[in-house]
Write an enzyme that holds these catalytic residues in place. Structure first.
Site, short mmCIF file in Angstrom:
data_model
loop_
_atom_site.label_atom_id
_atom_site.label_comp_id
_atom_site.label_asym_id
_atom_site.label_seq_id
_atom_site.Cartn_x
_atom_site.Cartn_y
_atom_site.Cartn_z
N SER A 1 0.82 -1.21 0.00
CA SER A 1 0.00 0.00 0.00
C SER A 1 0.85 1.25 0.00
O SER A 1 0.34 2.35 -0.24
CB SER A 1 -0.86 0.03 1.28
OG SER A 1 -1.75 -1.04 1.30
N HIS B 1 -0.57 -2.37 -7.38
CA HIS B 1 -1.32 -2.09 -6.15
C HIS B 1 -2.82 -2.15 -6.40
O HIS B 1 -3.40 -1.23 -6.97
CB HIS B 1 -0.90 -0.71 -5.62
CG HIS B 1 -1.61 -0.31 -4.38
ND1 HIS B 1 -1.93 1.00 -4.09
CD2 HIS B 1 -2.09 -1.04 -3.35
CE1 HIS B 1 -2.57 1.05 -2.94
NE2 HIS B 1 -2.67 -0.17 -2.48
N GLU C 1 -3.04 0.65 -9.14
CA GLU C 1 -1.92 1.60 -9.30
C GLU C 1 -0.69 0.80 -9.75
O GLU C 1 -0.42 -0.29 -9.21
CB GLU C 1 -1.59 2.27 -7.95
CG GLU C 1 -2.52 3.40 -7.56
CD GLU C 1 -2.09 4.07 -6.25
OE1 GLU C 1 -1.76 3.37 -5.29
OE2 GLU C 1 -2.07 5.30 -6.21
N ASN D 1 -3.36 6.14 -1.36
CA ASN D 1 -3.18 6.14 0.10
C ASN D 1 -2.52 7.40 0.61
O ASN D 1 -2.64 7.72 1.80
CB ASN D 1 -2.44 4.89 0.54
CG ASN D 1 -3.31 3.67 0.39
OD1 ASN D 1 -4.54 3.77 0.49
ND2 ASN D 1 -2.71 2.54 0.13
#
Ligand SMILES: CC(=O)CC(=O)SCCNC(=O)CCNC(=O)[C@H](O)C(C)(C)COP(=O)(O)OP(=O)(O)OC[C@H]1O[C@@H](n2cnc3c(N)ncnc32)[C@H](O)[C@@H]1OP(=O)(O)O
Ligand SMILES: NC(=O)C1=CN([C@@H]2O[C@H](COP(=O)(O)OP(=O)(O)OC[C@H]3O[C@@H](n4cnc5c(N)ncnc54)[C@H](OP(=O)(O)O)[C@@H]3O)[C@@H](O)[C@H]2O)C=CC1
Length: 293
Positions: free
Chosen positions: A121, A142, A154, A192
């Site tokens: 993450s 991701h 991602e 994130n």
């Protein structure tokens, strides 16, 4: 020379790992699923079985698609079972030392041309790549939680990730039916970097007594039209993962605004990690989730 990904390995059969295996198998990729024990792998495959059945009942996939996908997922109790994989995606605990150990053990048994990816993450892809024998063929892929429902993936290149690896990963993710956002390799990437500080702020809002759990989640669900309140989402992600991401941001960007809320630390120290331990900001042990504050 171009690389075509045909067989996928997944290391870590938890919330995300089983979801990654689920979407790869639905897209027709044979998947070898690994975790720390046969029981963990079995539990991961059981979760996929349930989620595939839910998709059949919701008519998002057919019974044949469910059967074919499930038949493509095989347990891989040892890293040696991943030897023929063209791509191995690590999706273990969000702790750098855990990931680095996996990569140093795993790479010794993989084909030289195999691509290794992390579903991390937040952790530096460049740094994780340095724990492998193949930084050119290492990349961040991701996925978002829950993997079968969330459209975004991602892609993050480390400083050494080569074009062949990037192109092969892009083609692979597109075959899963996902939309790609490319992030530079900075702490917590894009999603994130924005989402976790919001969740951390929601926990500060609780910690400082501005509102209780129910008020905060209701406010953001109805006031900002979020599908889940930030505290419900934190429980869904896992409070350990939320804390790890905030620590990566705080250390990586050296800005006090990323300081993890002491209440988040306390919940993780208590082992109240959210849904996966049946208790976090909500208690999930009864019929309905009940706020714990
Ligand atoms: C932390 C990171 O590194 C990056 C991230 O992932 S950030 C987190 C990104 N994710 C989000 O923001 C999710 C926000 N929430 C949502 O979008 C929605 O609530 C949701 C899609 C999760 C569920 O929406 P919904 O309308 O409830 O869908 P529905 O199909 O009815 O799902 C109902 C339930 O099944 C779950 N679910 C549905 N399909 C699922 C699947 N295939 N796999 C796993 N869980 C699934 C839902 O979470 C929900 O769980 P409970 O029954 O335990 O409440
Ligand atoms: N949760 C989320 O919303 C999202 C998480 N991610 C990332 O995905 C990764 C996994 O997260 P998540 O699935 O939530 O975590 P979970 O805790 O649900 O699952 C992690 C799994 O990895 C296992 N594991 C730990 N060490 C090893 C190892 N050495 N070899 C194989 N398996 C191992 C764990 O076993 P055990 O429990 O026994 O240690 C556990 O089963 C993390 O990097 C996280 O940041 C990415 C997107 C979203």
């Amino acid at each position: 020379m171009a690389v075509t990904i045909k067989t996928v390995g997944v290391v870590g059969a938890g919330q995300m790992g089983n979801g990654i295996a689920h979407v790869c198998a639905l897209a027709g990729f044979p998947v070898m699923l690994n975790d720390v024990s046969a029981d963990r792998i079995k539990a991961g495959i059981a979760t996929v079985t349930g989620n595939l059945a839910r998709q059949v009942s919701k008519k998002t996939i057919s019974e044949d698609e469910r059967k074919n996908a499930l038949a493509l997922i095989k347990p891989a109790e040892k890293y040696e079972d991943l030897t023929n994989c063209d791509l191995v995606i690590e999706s273990a605990t969000e702790k750098e030392d855990v990931k680095r150990k996996i990569f140093s053990d795993l790479c010794t048994v993989l084909k030289p041309e195999a691509i290794v990816a992390s579903n991390t993450s937040s952790i530096s892809i460049t740094r994780l790549a340095s724990a492998t024998d193949r930084p050119e063929r290492f990349i961040g892929i991701h996925f978002m939680n829950p993997v079968p429902l969330m459209e975004l993936v991602e892609l993050i290149r480390g400083i050494a990730t080569d074009d062949v690896t990037f192109e092969a990963s892009k083609t692979f993710v597109s075959k899963l039916g996902k939309t790609i956002a490319v992030s530079e390799d900075f702490p917590a990437f894009i999603v994130n970097r924005i989402l976790l500080p919001m969740i951390n702020e929601a926990i500060y809002t609780l910690y400082e007594g501005v509102g209780n759990v129910e008020a905060i989640d209701t406010a953001m669900r109805l006031g900002a039209h979020h599908p889940m309140g930030p505290l419900e989402l934190a429980d869904f992600i896992g409070l350990d993962t939320c804390l790890s991401v905030m620590q990566v941001l705080h250390e990586g960007l050296a800005d006090s605004k990323y300081r993890p809320c002491p209440l988040l630390v306390k919940y993780v120290e208590a082992g109240w990690l959210g849904r996966k331990t049946k208790r976090g900001f909500y208690d999930y042990r009864g019929e309905k989730p009940v706020p714990t504050r």
